[in-house]
Design a protein around this motif. Structure first.
Motif, PDB file in Angstrom:
ATOM      1  N   ASP A  62       0.935  -1.786  -0.191  1.00  0.00           N
ATOM      2  CA  ASP A  62       0.257  -0.257   0.186  1.00  0.00           C
ATOM      3  C   ASP A  62       0.837   0.755  -0.375  1.00  0.00           C
ATOM      4  O   ASP A  62       0.011   2.652  -0.497  1.00  0.00           O
ATOM      5  N   HIS A  63       2.245   1.207   0.734  1.00  0.00           N
ATOM      6  CA  HIS A  63       2.687   1.952   0.679  1.00  0.00           C
ATOM      7  C   HIS A  63       3.744   1.838  -0.514  1.00  0.00           C
ATOM      8  O   HIS A  63       5.351   2.372   0.709  1.00  0.00           O
ATOM      9  N   SER A  64       3.970   1.637  -1.518  1.00  0.00           N
ATOM     10  CA  SER A  64       5.048   1.211  -2.422  1.00  0.00           C
ATOM     11  C   SER A  64       6.329   1.863  -2.662  1.00  0.00           C
ATOM     12  O   SER A  64       7.491   2.059  -3.263  1.00  0.00           O
ATOM     13  N   TYR A  65       5.681   3.338  -2.165  1.00  0.00           N
ATOM     14  CA  TYR A  65       6.918   4.329  -2.398  1.00  0.00           C
ATOM     15  C   TYR A  65       8.036   3.990  -1.233  1.00  0.00           C
ATOM     16  O   TYR A  65       9.428   4.950  -1.590  1.00  0.00           O
ATOM     17  N   LEU A  66       7.823   4.496  -0.634  1.00  0.00           N
ATOM     18  CA  LEU A  66       8.708   3.811   0.680  1.00  0.00           C
ATOM     19  C   LEU A  66      10.135   2.613   0.556  1.00  0.00           C
ATOM     20  O   LEU A  66      11.261   2.752   1.282  1.00  0.00           O
ATOM     21  N   ILE A 113      17.007   3.429  -1.834  1.00  0.00           N
ATOM     22  CA  ILE A 113      18.589   4.254  -2.315  1.00  0.00           C
ATOM     23  C   ILE A 113      18.798   5.353  -1.068  1.00  0.00           C
ATOM     24  O   ILE A 113      20.538   5.169  -0.748  1.00  0.00           O
ATOM     25  N   THR A 114      18.811   5.433   0.411  1.00  0.00           N
ATOM     26  CA  THR A 114      18.989   5.641   1.693  1.00  0.00           C
ATOM     27  C   THR A 114      19.783   4.494   1.978  1.00  0.00           C
ATOM     28  O   THR A 114      21.132   4.739   2.309  1.00  0.00           O
ATOM     29  N   LEU A 115      20.011   3.661   1.839  1.00  0.00           N
ATOM     30  CA  LEU A 115      20.547   2.533   2.209  1.00  0.00           C
ATOM     31  C   LEU A 115      21.625   1.987   1.770  1.00  0.00           C
ATOM     32  O   LEU A 115      22.907   2.556   2.064  1.00  0.00           O
ATOM     33  N   THR A 116      21.500   2.118   0.916  1.00  0.00           N
ATOM     34  CA  THR A 116      23.022   2.543  -0.665  1.00  0.00           C
ATOM     35  C   THR A 116      23.654   3.813   0.097  1.00  0.00           C
ATOM     36  O   THR A 116      25.158   3.179  -0.393  1.00  0.00           O
ATOM     37  N   ALA A 117      23.048   4.636  -0.818  1.00  0.00           N
ATOM     38  CA  ALA A 117      24.272   5.486  -0.366  1.00  0.00           C
ATOM     39  C   ALA A 117      24.724   5.380   1.898  1.00  0.00           C
ATOM     40  O   ALA A 117      26.064   6.133   1.754  1.00  0.00           O
ATOM     41  N   GLY A 118      23.549   5.352   2.449  1.00  0.00           N
ATOM     42  CA  GLY A 118      24.497   5.248   4.022  1.00  0.00           C
ATOM     43  C   GLY A 118      25.494   4.503   4.094  1.00  0.00           C
ATOM     44  O   GLY A 118      26.772   3.942   3.807  1.00  0.00           O
ATOM     45  N   MET A 119      25.370   2.992   3.242  1.00  0.00           N
ATOM     46  CA  MET A 119      26.677   2.189   2.990  1.00  0.00           C
ATOM     47  C   MET A 119      27.618   2.431   2.394  1.00  0.00           C
ATOM     48  O   MET A 119      29.023   1.754   2.386  1.00  0.00           O
ATOM     49  N   LEU A 120      27.302   2.646   1.339  1.00  0.00           N
ATOM     50  CA  LEU A 120      28.479   3.962   0.525  1.00  0.00           C
ATOM     51  C   LEU A 120      29.205   4.357   1.503  1.00  0.00           C
ATOM     52  O   LEU A 120      30.603   4.664   1.836  1.00  0.00           O
ATOM     53  N   LEU A 121      28.874   6.048   1.254  1.00  0.00           N
ATOM     54  CA  LEU A 121      28.991   6.033   2.714  1.00  0.00           C
ATOM     55  C   LEU A 121      29.622   5.544   4.478  1.00  0.00           C
ATOM     56  O   LEU A 121      31.415   5.864   4.472  1.00  0.00           O
ATOM     57  N   LEU A 122      29.794   4.510   5.192  1.00  0.00           N
ATOM     58  CA  LEU A 122      29.830   4.373   5.864  1.00  0.00           C
ATOM     59  C   LEU A 122      31.189   2.997   5.339  1.00  0.00           C
ATOM     60  O   LEU A 122      32.474   2.759   6.143  1.00  0.00           O
ATOM     61  N   THR A 123      31.268   3.026   4.366  1.00  0.00           N
ATOM     62  CA  THR A 123      31.736   1.226   4.138  1.00  0.00           C
ATOM     63  C   THR A 123      33.419   2.326   3.014  1.00  0.00           C
ATOM     64  O   THR A 123      34.423   1.453   2.918  1.00  0.00           O
TER      65      THR A 123
END
Length: 134
Positions: free
Chosen positions: A13-17, A23-33
């Motif tokens: 029902d909230h597929s935009y999440l 995208i947020t996880l990918t960016a965060g993971m790249l930053l952290l690693t």
């Protein structure tokens, strides 16, 4: 309705999440690693590095699998989702080795990336509707 069906229904029902999360996880993971090791400062949280790898890659893989199912509306090939998470983990370790970012690729980090991906696949098998588990 059980909890896994409720989660799946909510995300449908909230597929935009899901794209926002990926995208947020990918960016965060790249930053952290890929940030230089000293750039993040000293923190007791960094002592849980291996657990962090499992949680981040598991979350990313789980989100990708749910996104694929909800947005593509066909059977999720769990091995493809697992391979995607695994490839992302391997790419990060190779980048840490190859880029001049004062980081070193770590095979044990990659093993924990794999573990997180495996746990995510198990969760997907639980969350996905019965008729599409394969």
């Amino acid at each position: 309705m059980n909890i896994s069906a409720s989660i799946y229904s909510f995300l449908s029902d909230h597929s935009y999440l899901l794209p926002i999360g990926i995208i947020t996880l990918t960016a965060g993971m790249l930053l952290l690693t890929l940030l230089p090791a000293g750039a993040m400062g000293e923190n007791k949280l960094w002592s849980y590095d291996k657990l962090g790898h499992a949680v981040l890659f598991g979350s990313w893989t789980l989100s990708l699998g749910l996104y694929y199912q909800i947005h593509k509306s066909k059977v999720v090939k769990l091995w493809v989702i697992f391979a995607s998470g695994t490839a992302f983990g391997l790419l990060i370790e190779v980048l840490q080795y190859a880029l001049p970012v004062n980081r070193q690729g770590d095979p044990v980090d990659f093993l924990f990336d794999l573990l997180g991906c495996l746990i995510a696949i198990g969760l997907l098998k639980t969350i996905l509707p019965e008729e599409i588990k394969k």
